[in-house]
Write a protein that holds these residues in place. Structure first.
Motif, PDB file in Angstrom:
ATOM      1  N   GLY A   1       0.809  -1.201   0.000  1.00 23.71           N
ATOM      2  CA  GLY A   1       0.000   0.000   0.000  1.00 23.71           C
ATOM      3  C   GLY A   1       0.847   1.258   0.000  1.00 23.71           C
ATOM      4  N   LEU A   2       0.173   2.376   0.175  1.00 23.97           N
ATOM      5  CA  LEU A   2       0.833   3.664   0.061  1.00 23.97           C
ATOM      6  C   LEU A   2       1.205   4.279   1.389  1.00 23.97           C
ATOM      7  CD1 LEU A   2      -1.364   5.284  -2.712  1.00 23.97           C
ATOM      8  CD2 LEU A   2       0.812   4.121  -2.930  1.00 23.97           C
ATOM      9  N   GLY A   3       0.870   3.654   2.482  1.00 26.53           N
ATOM     10  CA  GLY A   3       1.114   4.301   3.761  1.00 26.53           C
ATOM     11  C   GLY A   3       0.127   5.433   3.924  1.00 26.53           C
ATOM     12  N   GLY A   4       0.407   6.331   4.843  1.00 24.56           N
ATOM     13  CA  GLY A   4      -0.499   7.448   5.047  1.00 24.56           C
ATOM     14  C   GLY A   4       0.191   8.551   5.796  1.00 24.56           C
ATOM     15  N   PRO A   5      -0.290   9.773   5.629  1.00 28.30           N
ATOM     16  CA  PRO A   5       0.364  10.894   6.285  1.00 28.30           C
ATOM     17  C   PRO A   5       0.103  10.930   7.765  1.00 28.30           C
ATOM     18  CG  PRO A   5      -1.603  11.628   5.122  1.00 28.30           C
ATOM     19  CD  PRO A   5      -1.412  10.165   4.795  1.00 28.30           C
ATOM     20  N   GLY A   6       1.042  11.505   8.483  1.00 23.47           N
ATOM     21  CA  GLY A   6       0.831  11.718   9.896  1.00 23.47           C
ATOM     22  C   GLY A   6      -0.043  12.940  10.111  1.00 23.47           C
ATOM     23  N   ALA A   7      -0.384  13.215  11.368  1.00 25.85           N
ATOM     24  CA  ALA A   7      -1.316  14.277  11.664  1.00 25.85           C
ATOM     25  C   ALA A   7      -0.646  15.613  11.934  1.00 25.85           C
ATOM     26  CB  ALA A   7      -2.154  13.887  12.878  1.00 25.85           C
ATOM     27  N   SER A   8       0.666  15.602  12.184  1.00 26.75           N
ATOM     28  CA  SER A   8       1.320  16.831  12.602  1.00 26.75           C
ATOM     29  C   SER A   8       2.131  17.442  11.474  1.00 26.75           C
ATOM     30  CB  SER A   8       2.227  16.554  13.796  1.00 26.75           C
ATOM     31  OG  SER A   8       3.153  15.549  13.482  1.00 26.75           O
ATOM     32  N   ALA A   9       2.245  18.761  11.499  1.00 31.54           N
ATOM     33  CA  ALA A   9       2.954  19.477  10.443  1.00 31.54           C
ATOM     34  C   ALA A   9       4.446  19.410  10.658  1.00 31.54           C
ATOM     35  CB  ALA A   9       2.511  20.939  10.418  1.00 31.54           C
ATOM     36  N   SER A  10       5.189  19.474   9.543  1.00 34.05           N
ATOM     37  CA  SER A  10       6.628  19.569   9.635  1.00 34.05           C
ATOM     38  C   SER A  10       6.997  20.943  10.179  1.00 34.05           C
ATOM     39  CB  SER A  10       7.256  19.414   8.246  1.00 34.05           C
ATOM     40  OG  SER A  10       6.852  18.205   7.658  1.00 34.05           O
ATOM     41  N   PRO A  11       8.126  21.031  10.873  1.00 31.95           N
ATOM     42  CA  PRO A  11       8.579  22.358  11.278  1.00 31.95           C
ATOM     43  C   PRO A  11       8.882  23.189  10.045  1.00 31.95           C
ATOM     44  CG  PRO A  11      10.312  20.729  11.586  1.00 31.95           C
ATOM     45  CD  PRO A  11       9.061  19.971  11.244  1.00 31.95           C
ATOM     46  N   LYS A  12       8.538  24.457  10.093  1.00 32.16           N
ATOM     47  CA  LYS A  12       8.750  25.304   8.923  1.00 32.16           C
ATOM     48  C   LYS A  12      10.232  25.505   8.703  1.00 32.16           C
ATOM     49  CE  LYS A  12       7.236  29.589   6.767  1.00 32.16           C
ATOM     50  NZ  LYS A  12       6.361  30.775   6.890  1.00 32.16           N
TER      51      LYS A  12
ATOM     52  N   THR B   1       0.409  19.374   4.401  1.00 32.82           N
ATOM     53  CA  THR B   1       0.222  18.644   5.654  1.00 32.82           C
ATOM     54  C   THR B   1      -1.262  18.397   5.920  1.00 32.82           C
ATOM     55  OG1 THR B   1       2.231  19.565   6.616  1.00 32.82           O
ATOM     56  CG2 THR B   1       0.588  18.715   8.149  1.00 32.82           C
ATOM     57  N   GLY B   2      -1.588  17.140   6.215  1.00 33.48           N
ATOM     58  CA  GLY B   2      -2.957  16.772   6.538  1.00 33.48           C
ATOM     59  C   GLY B   2      -3.808  16.398   5.342  1.00 33.48           C
ATOM     60  N   ASP B   3      -3.335  16.642   4.126  1.00 36.84           N
ATOM     61  CA  ASP B   3      -4.086  16.265   2.928  1.00 36.84           C
ATOM     62  C   ASP B   3      -3.795  14.799   2.628  1.00 36.84           C
ATOM     63  OD1 ASP B   3      -5.178  15.880   0.397  1.00 36.84           O
ATOM     64  OD2 ASP B   3      -4.681  17.901  -0.265  1.00 36.84           O
ATOM     65  N   LYS B   4      -4.751  13.937   2.888  1.00 38.94           N
ATOM     66  CA  LYS B   4      -4.531  12.502   2.777  1.00 38.94           C
ATOM     67  C   LYS B   4      -4.925  11.927   1.422  1.00 38.94           C
ATOM     68  CE  LYS B   4      -5.137  11.808   7.748  1.00 38.94           C
ATOM     69  NZ  LYS B   4      -5.863  11.042   8.805  1.00 38.94           N
ATOM     70  N   ALA B   5      -5.477  12.732   0.529  1.00 40.01           N
ATOM     71  CA  ALA B   5      -5.854  12.230  -0.792  1.00 40.01           C
ATOM     72  C   ALA B   5      -4.652  11.629  -1.503  1.00 40.01           C
ATOM     73  CB  ALA B   5      -6.450  13.351  -1.626  1.00 40.01           C
ATOM     74  N   GLU B   6      -4.834  10.472  -2.102  1.00 43.40           N
ATOM     75  CA  GLU B   6      -3.784   9.778  -2.851  1.00 43.40           C
ATOM     76  C   GLU B   6      -2.551   9.496  -1.994  1.00 43.40           C
ATOM     77  OE1 GLU B   6      -4.415   8.565  -5.621  1.00 43.40           O
ATOM     78  OE2 GLU B   6      -5.702   9.858  -6.828  1.00 43.40           O
TER      79      GLU B   6
ATOM     80  N   GLY C   1       1.415  14.092   0.487  1.00 41.50           N
ATOM     81  CA  GLY C   1       2.650  14.567  -0.123  1.00 41.50           C
ATOM     82  C   GLY C   1       2.398  15.633  -1.172  1.00 41.50           C
ATOM     83  N   GLY C   2       3.502  16.132  -1.731  1.00 45.27           N
ATOM     84  CA  GLY C   2       3.399  17.170  -2.750  1.00 45.27           C
ATOM     85  C   GLY C   2       3.068  18.516  -2.154  1.00 45.27           C
ATOM     86  N   GLY C   3       4.000  19.074  -1.376  1.00 47.71           N
ATOM     87  CA  GLY C   3       3.728  20.325  -0.703  1.00 47.71           C
ATOM     88  C   GLY C   3       3.496  21.485  -1.648  1.00 47.71           C
ATOM     89  N   ALA C   4       4.251  21.549  -2.743  1.00 46.38           N
ATOM     90  CA  ALA C   4       4.055  22.611  -3.738  1.00 46.38           C
ATOM     91  C   ALA C   4       3.225  22.110  -4.910  1.00 46.38           C
ATOM     92  CB  ALA C   4       5.395  23.141  -4.228  1.00 46.38           C
ATOM     93  N   ILE C   5       3.588  20.939  -5.455  1.00 43.54           N
ATOM     94  CA  ILE C   5       2.895  20.402  -6.629  1.00 43.54           C
ATOM     95  C   ILE C   5       2.603  18.922  -6.430  1.00 43.54           C
ATOM     96  CG2 ILE C   5       3.043  19.935  -9.105  1.00 43.54           C
ATOM     97  CD1 ILE C   5       4.941  22.284  -9.380  1.00 43.54           C
TER      98      ILE C   5
ATOM     99  N   ARG D   1       6.797  22.031   2.275  1.00 43.76           N
ATOM    100  CA  ARG D   1       6.753  20.932   3.236  1.00 43.76           C
ATOM    101  C   ARG D   1       5.482  20.101   3.071  1.00 43.76           C
ATOM    102  NH1 ARG D   1       4.835  23.673   8.865  1.00 43.76           N
ATOM    103  NH2 ARG D   1       4.027  25.627   8.044  1.00 43.76           N
ATOM    104  N   CYS D   2       5.547  18.902   3.605  1.00 45.10           N
ATOM    105  CA  CYS D   2       4.366  18.048   3.714  1.00 45.10           C
ATOM    106  C   CYS D   2       4.451  17.320   5.051  1.00 45.10           C
ATOM    107  CB  CYS D   2       4.227  17.113   2.522  1.00 45.10           C
ATOM    108  SG  CYS D   2       5.678  16.135   2.059  1.00 45.10           S
ATOM    109  N   ASP D   3       3.591  16.334   5.269  1.00 48.83           N
ATOM    110  CA  ASP D   3       3.510  15.702   6.586  1.00 48.83           C
ATOM    111  C   ASP D   3       4.866  15.209   7.073  1.00 48.83           C
ATOM    112  OD1 ASP D   3       0.396  15.140   7.346  1.00 48.83           O
ATOM    113  OD2 ASP D   3       0.706  15.219   5.189  1.00 48.83           O
ATOM    114  N   ARG D   4       5.078  15.328   8.366  1.00 50.54           N
ATOM    115  CA  ARG D   4       6.376  15.000   8.934  1.00 50.54           C
ATOM    116  C   ARG D   4       6.540  13.514   9.223  1.00 50.54           C
ATOM    117  NH1 ARG D   4       7.715  18.393  13.481  1.00 50.54           N
ATOM    118  NH2 ARG D   4       9.368  16.878  13.887  1.00 50.54           N
ATOM    119  N   THR D   5       5.483  12.740   9.203  1.00 50.18           N
ATOM    120  CA  THR D   5       5.589  11.306   9.425  1.00 50.18           C
ATOM    121  C   THR D   5       4.733  10.548   8.418  1.00 50.18           C
ATOM    122  OG1 THR D   5       3.793  11.323  11.052  1.00 50.18           O
ATOM    123  CG2 THR D   5       6.048  11.561  11.895  1.00 50.18           C
ATOM    124  N   GLY D   6       5.043   9.271   8.236  1.00 45.63           N
ATOM    125  CA  GLY D   6       4.341   8.412   7.295  1.00 45.63           C
ATOM    126  C   GLY D   6       5.344   7.592   6.509  1.00 45.63           C
ATOM    127  N   PRO D   7       5.094   6.295   6.300  1.00 43.01           N
ATOM    128  CA  PRO D   7       6.106   5.421   5.714  1.00 43.01           C
ATOM    129  C   PRO D   7       6.348   5.599   4.227  1.00 43.01           C
ATOM    130  CG  PRO D   7       4.088   4.204   6.138  1.00 43.01           C
ATOM    131  CD  PRO D   7       3.890   5.562   6.736  1.00 43.01           C
TER     132      PRO D   7
END
Length: 398
Positions: A55-66, A208-213, A216-220, A238-244
């Protein structure tokens, strides 16, 4: 994972997108030289390199540090000392006769709403925001409508920055998103839209937090059709800070028409931060990166892929994270420096499940890209599993 044998388990590909990280024995005829085998890995205190994941894994809930990045300067993208030949199809698109223009000659006329409207309408898009550099603060993500093409070109003329304001993704294209319209019966393998971004800066995008697909893809974010990036800068995305498996603080791609490559030409990726792939990330996608600069990007996840027990997963591919089955990566005339990964591949993480994937590094420099826990011996900053060892010519890996 408690034993090195785990590295030899083949990850199972999903029906639509290939999975990553499997380590089945190489196919007949493939090289099994020591650098590509598990016993040749330097794994630090983790004890074992990552095996496959389903599978694709999934994003974590917390934002990466800026990320901390320098103040914006006039556009000067890519590696000025890179001299790799750029094929015709990878060059900038002629925008001398645009389909539509954003702005009427003043900075105030170049708005987020105007960008969103123009991208949805498609065609060749230029900007008229006045003679000085301008930053457009995006209040919404610009989304490509799949029927409005086949070419969608966004050309900033070297003076335009699109800013996600640290709050949102900047640009989105997905041929398999019903909301953007289905245009064929095989959305993952269609030749349109063909999206080109050129002479633009993408800053402070954040998915961060956008789990569609899978996130990932903070800019594009792109799935399907074709993508090309020319003479552009990506700063502090940036995108989510955790997720496999999620990744791509700057760019995330999931499938391209007939596995044709994403071209990245004379572009800079600086200060990106994500669980994996601080600059670029993909599944089953080929890349050609020419005369570019990738620096100061981070893969900040923890636990690798699949996620080690008790961890959220991620942390691989400080600059580039690629996995899937049949894909290739070519890097030429490019500098990859000062990137880092908490787990593996401080510069590049490359895993081809079925051992058909190949990578070439030509006339490039990879330096100061620490891998926190594992990398392939003899290839500093790289973790690689594919058909044979990476081909390195005229390059320095330090």
């Amino acid at each position: 994972m408690t034993s090195l044998a785990a590295l030899l388990v083949l990850g199972v590909a999903t029906a639509t997108l290939p999975a990553c990280g499997s380590t089945d024995p190489a196919p007949a005829g493939a090289s099994t030289t020591p650098e590509a085998t598990p016993d040749a890995l330097s794994m630090g205190d983790q004890g074992v390199a990552p095996a496959g994941r389903d599978g694709l894994g999934g994003p974590g809930a917390s934002a990466s540090p800026k990320p901390t990045v320098p103040a914006a300067k006039a556009l000067a993208a890519g590696n000025p000392n890179g001299h790799a030949t750029v094929p015709t199809e990878a060059r900038a698109v002629d925008t001398s006769k645009p389909t539509r223009t954003i702005g009427t000659g003043t900075p105030a006329s170049c708005t987020s709403a105007a960008v969103v409207k123009a991208v949805a309408a498609g065609g060749v898009i230029t900007f008229n925001c006045g003679p000085a550099p301008v930053t457009i603060k995006m209040a919404a993500t610009a989304k490509v409508r799949n029927a409005n093409g086949p070419k969608v070109v966004l050309d900033g003329g070297g003076r335009v920055t699109l800013s996600g304001q640290g709050q949102r993704r900047i640009l989105y294209m997905n041929t398999c998103d019903e909301a953007q319209g289905f245009t064929t019966s095989h959305c993952q393998n269609q030749d349109h839209p063909q999206l080109t971004v050129q002479n633009l800066t993408f800053a402070d995008g954040n998915s961060t937090g956008d789990k569609a697909e899978g996130g990932g893809g903070g800019a594009i974010f792109v799935r399907g059709g074709r993508l090309k990036v020319v003479n552009s800068r990506f700063v502090g995305n940036r995108c989510d800070r955790t997720g496999p498996d999620l990744g791509g603080a700057a760019v995330r791609v999931l499938s391209q028409y007939e596995n044709k490559p994403v071209y990245v030409v004379s572009s800079t990726f600086d200060g990106g931060s994500c669980s994996n792939g601080g600059a670029l990330s993909s599944i089953g996608v080929s890349w050609v990166v020419l005369n570019s600069l990738l620096r100061n990007n981070e893969a900040i996840g923890s636990g690798a892929n699949p996620a080690k027990s008790g961890t959220p997963g991620g942390g691989s591919g400080g600059a580039i994270y690629c996995d899937g089955n049949e894909f290739t990566v070519r890097i030429a005339g490019t500098v990859i420096e000062n990137n880092k990964a908490n787990e593996g591949g401080g510069a590049i993480f490359f895993v081809s499940n079925n051992r058909t994937g190949t990578m070439k590094i030509e006339n490039s420099t990879l330096r100061r890209n620490p891998s926190g826990k594992f990398e392939t011996r003899g290839y500093p900053g790289i973790f690689f599993l594919g058909a044979r060892n990476p081909t390195v010519t005229g390059s320095k890996l330090q």
